[in-house]
Design a protein around this motif. Structure first.
Motif, PDB file in Angstrom:
ATOM      1  N   LEU A 222      -1.890   7.634  -3.540  1.00 45.60           N
ATOM      2  CA  LEU A 222      -0.743   7.146  -3.173  1.00 45.60           C
ATOM      3  C   LEU A 222      -0.890   5.741  -2.588  1.00 45.60           C
ATOM      4  N   ARG A 223       0.134   4.888  -2.805  1.00 43.42           N
ATOM      5  CA  ARG A 223       0.181   3.455  -2.379  1.00 43.42           C
ATOM      6  C   ARG A 223       0.985   3.489  -1.118  1.00 43.42           C
ATOM      7  N   VAL A 224       0.260   3.193  -0.051  1.00 45.13           N
ATOM      8  CA  VAL A 224       0.820   3.340   1.107  1.00 45.13           C
ATOM      9  C   VAL A 224       1.024   2.035   2.016  1.00 45.13           C
ATOM     10  N   SER A 225       2.039   1.780   3.171  1.00 48.58           N
ATOM     11  CA  SER A 225       1.792   0.723   4.039  1.00 48.58           C
ATOM     12  C   SER A 225       2.023   1.249   5.413  1.00 48.58           C
ATOM     13  N   GLU A 241      -3.357  22.764   4.980  1.00 49.80           N
ATOM     14  CA  GLU A 241      -2.175  22.322   4.277  1.00 49.80           C
ATOM     15  C   GLU A 241      -2.236  20.891   3.858  1.00 49.80           C
ATOM     16  N   PHE A 242      -3.209  20.141   3.972  1.00 54.52           N
ATOM     17  CA  PHE A 242      -3.484  18.836   3.427  1.00 54.52           C
ATOM     18  C   PHE A 242      -4.714  18.496   3.793  1.00 54.52           C
ATOM     19  N   TYR A 243      -5.069  17.382   3.048  1.00 57.01           N
ATOM     20  CA  TYR A 243      -6.347  16.512   3.415  1.00 57.01           C
ATOM     21  C   TYR A 243      -6.169  15.411   2.539  1.00 57.01           C
ATOM     22  N   PHE A 244      -6.732  14.062   3.063  1.00 51.80           N
ATOM     23  CA  PHE A 244      -6.710  12.850   2.598  1.00 51.80           C
ATOM     24  C   PHE A 244      -7.869  11.943   2.827  1.00 51.80           C
ATOM     25  N   LYS A 245      -7.872  11.073   1.987  1.00 56.52           N
ATOM     26  CA  LYS A 245      -9.133  10.217   2.340  1.00 56.52           C
ATOM     27  C   LYS A 245      -8.882   8.821   1.520  1.00 56.52           C
ATOM     28  N   PRO A 246      -9.404   7.452   1.779  1.00 51.69           N
ATOM     29  CA  PRO A 246      -9.041   6.454   1.455  1.00 51.69           C
ATOM     30  C   PRO A 246      -9.904   6.330   0.145  1.00 51.69           C
ATOM     31  N   ASP A 247      -9.351   5.524  -0.883  1.00 48.84           N
ATOM     32  CA  ASP A 247      -9.947   5.207  -2.146  1.00 48.84           C
ATOM     33  C   ASP A 247      -9.561   3.949  -2.753  1.00 48.84           C
ATOM     34  N   SER A 248     -10.519   2.829  -2.581  1.00 49.14           N
ATOM     35  CA  SER A 248      -9.968   1.548  -3.172  1.00 49.14           C
ATOM     36  C   SER A 248      -9.047   0.977  -3.007  1.00 49.14           C
ATOM     37  N   GLY A 249      -8.221   1.127  -1.513  1.00 52.22           N
ATOM     38  CA  GLY A 249      -7.133   0.429  -1.331  1.00 52.22           C
ATOM     39  C   GLY A 249      -6.050   1.344  -1.194  1.00 52.22           C
ATOM     40  N   ARG A 250      -6.204   2.581  -1.849  1.00 47.04           N
ATOM     41  CA  ARG A 250      -5.309   3.758  -2.056  1.00 47.04           C
ATOM     42  C   ARG A 250      -5.838   4.991  -1.039  1.00 47.04           C
ATOM     43  N   LEU A 251      -4.802   6.096  -1.125  1.00 49.29           N
ATOM     44  CA  LEU A 251      -5.096   7.061  -0.286  1.00 49.29           C
ATOM     45  C   LEU A 251      -4.942   8.262  -1.382  1.00 49.29           C
ATOM     46  N   TRP A 252      -6.047   8.925  -1.344  1.00 54.22           N
ATOM     47  CA  TRP A 252      -5.949  10.360  -2.269  1.00 54.22           C
ATOM     48  C   TRP A 252      -5.459  11.511  -1.320  1.00 54.22           C
ATOM     49  N   LEU A 253      -4.658  12.319  -1.729  1.00 57.72           N
ATOM     50  CA  LEU A 253      -3.987  13.166  -0.945  1.00 57.72           C
ATOM     51  C   LEU A 253      -3.838  14.571  -1.809  1.00 57.72           C
ATOM     52  N   SER A 254      -4.228  15.501  -1.126  1.00 61.74           N
ATOM     53  CA  SER A 254      -4.103  17.128  -1.731  1.00 61.74           C
ATOM     54  C   SER A 254      -3.400  17.962  -0.756  1.00 61.74           C
ATOM     55  N   VAL A 288       5.108   5.755   2.258  1.00 62.00           N
ATOM     56  CA  VAL A 288       4.527   5.967   0.904  1.00 62.00           C
ATOM     57  C   VAL A 288       5.333   5.180   0.031  1.00 62.00           C
ATOM     58  N   GLU A 289       4.791   4.336  -0.425  1.00 64.24           N
ATOM     59  CA  GLU A 289       5.383   3.295  -1.337  1.00 64.24           C
ATOM     60  C   GLU A 289       5.541   3.890  -3.027  1.00 64.24           C
ATOM     61  N   ALA A 290       4.598   4.424  -3.331  1.00 65.19           N
ATOM     62  CA  ALA A 290       4.644   5.001  -4.522  1.00 65.19           C
ATOM     63  C   ALA A 290       3.588   6.124  -4.831  1.00 65.19           C
ATOM     64  N   VAL A 291       3.700   7.123  -5.507  1.00 63.90           N
ATOM     65  CA  VAL A 291       2.972   8.015  -5.997  1.00 63.90           C
ATOM     66  C   VAL A 291       2.269   7.359  -7.144  1.00 63.90           C
ATOM     67  N   GLU A 292       1.302   6.828  -7.351  1.00 70.79           N
ATOM     68  CA  GLU A 292       0.706   6.268  -8.568  1.00 70.79           C
ATOM     69  C   GLU A 292      -0.196   6.990  -9.634  1.00 70.79           C
ATOM     70  N   ARG A 293      -0.661   8.182  -9.355  1.00 70.67           N
ATOM     71  CA  ARG A 293      -1.261   9.114 -10.194  1.00 70.67           C
ATOM     72  C   ARG A 293      -1.399  10.520  -9.556  1.00 70.67           C
TER      73      ARG A 293
END
Length: 374
Positions: A222-225, A241-254, A288-293
């Motif tokens: 995700l790209r978030v603000s 129900e979820f986990y997330f962590k930062p990665d290179s200025g973005r956020l990985w979410l599962s 959430v501004e965009a789901v990038e991948r």
């Protein structure tokens, strides 16, 4: 006419196959057969891995802790920290989690709302209770995988890609392995490190499948603000129900999903992506501004959710190194060392001396079935 004869044929060149081959190759001739064009295409190449002491449960903790020093000393870990978070109604579940891991050697601490919010200011106010695991770290998965691929090659192992095994035939002193492309190989023993395909490989060998089932895990980038801080911890919902962590200025979410799947080239389902983004937006103050991948991988679990290392009790020369769920990356050093010691009949060393190999033996499933049949 069979090609050169090997002491071991390892099926699979993901993290499991590469690591066990690297540990075996200094002591024996090793062939590694990889079905895809390059190693690590499936679970290894799609991992959002972190070294997290509690992940996999108490039965996996000894493998995780034993792997920590190796991963740190070789530069594969970057400090992250982890927070298991819950609401007021989740307090008992957090208490039970804390009690489960007490005395296992992991380092955890209870936190209240104030400290939780200082770690992750965007968490909603209803998230008021947490468990902090300071040792959690990001893993350089690609670097670790390449480390083992290079180590096995330096020790003389042979890697064959585009070599999907189609047939396994056992004679009194050797296995013959025929690939879909028609290549024929020969080995004294076969190591089943085929991940999601472990049970199908067992079928080819005439071994009893152990019930190692693949389950799909989805991850989105995700790209978030406001932009996520690079030093924020891994955050895991105690309810899974979820986990997330930062990665290179973005956020990985599962969505922390485990959806049963056939062995395949896994891909994400739009419903799973939409579900986890909705959960995330309800739980946090990020926009959430965009789901990038988006991507998905398969994690393969034995029935008791513990890995399977060692000789099949019914089929001579057929060895298991499979069922490593989502913890196969973080436990790779100790698992491979232990697996090689079991296979080669070598004694434990400093890395593995605190690990009971019987815990992970495939014989446990045969014993359980025999007991059930009585």
């Amino acid at each position: 006419m069979a090609q050169a004869h090997y002491d071991f044929a390892v099926i699979g060149a993901g993290m499991a196959g590469a690591s066990i081959a690297a540990e075996l190759a200094p002591h024996a001739s090793v062939l590694v057969l990889e079905a895809e064009d390059a190693p690590g295409y499936h679970s290894t190449g799609r991992s959002a891995a972190f070294w997290e002491e509690c992940y996999g449960g108490p039965g996996v903790v000894p493998l995780t802790l034993a792997s920590g020093n190796y991963l740190r000393e070789h530069g594969f870990l970057s400090p992250r920290g982890a927070l298991y978070v819950g609401k007021q109604e989740d307090r008992q579940k957090l208490d039970e989690f804390f009690e489960t891991f007490a005395g296992t050697g992991v380092t955890i601490e209870r936190l209240g709302r104030e400290r939780l919010a200082s770690c992750v200011p965007q968490m909603g106010e209803e998230w008021c209770d947490a468990i902090w695991e300071p040792a959690c770290a990001d893993i350089d998965v690609a670097g670790l995988h390449q480390h083992y691929l290079k180590a096995m090659k330096r020790a003389g192992a042979t890697l064959a890609c585009r070599a999907r095994v189609a047939m396994l035939n056992r004679s009194p002193d050797r296995w013959e392995l025929l690939t879909e492309s028609g290549e024929l190989y020969s080995a004294a023993r076969v190591v089943n490190a085929a991940g999601a395909w472990a049970d199908p490989i067992a079928n080819l060998a005439g071994a009893r499948p152990l019930g190692i089932h693949p389950k799909r895990r989805t991850v989105v980038q995700l790209r978030v603000s406001p932009e996520v801080r690079s030093d924020q911890p891994l955050v895991l919902d105690i309810n899974g129900e979820f986990y997330f962590k930062p990665d290179s200025g973005r956020l990985w979410l599962s969505p922390h999903d485990e959806i049963p799947s056939d062995p395949c080239d896994a891909s994400p389902e739009e419903i799973d992506v939409a579900l986890v983004v909705d959960r995330f937006q309800k739980a946090t103050g990020w926009n959430v501004e965009a789901v990038e991948r988006r991507w998905a991988g398969l994690r393969s679990f034995a029935p008791d959710r513990l890995p399977v290392y060692g000789p099949d009790p019914e089929i001579p020369g057929f060895l298991w190194f499979a069922g490593q769920g989502g913890f196969g990356i973080q436990t790779a050093p100790a698992a491979a060392r232990l697996g090689a010691q079991i296979i080669l009949g070598r004694t434990a060393d400093a890395m593995t001396q605190a690990i009971d190999p019987d815990t992970y033996s495939p014989a446990r499933f045969h014993r359980a079935k025999a007991a059930a049949d009585v």
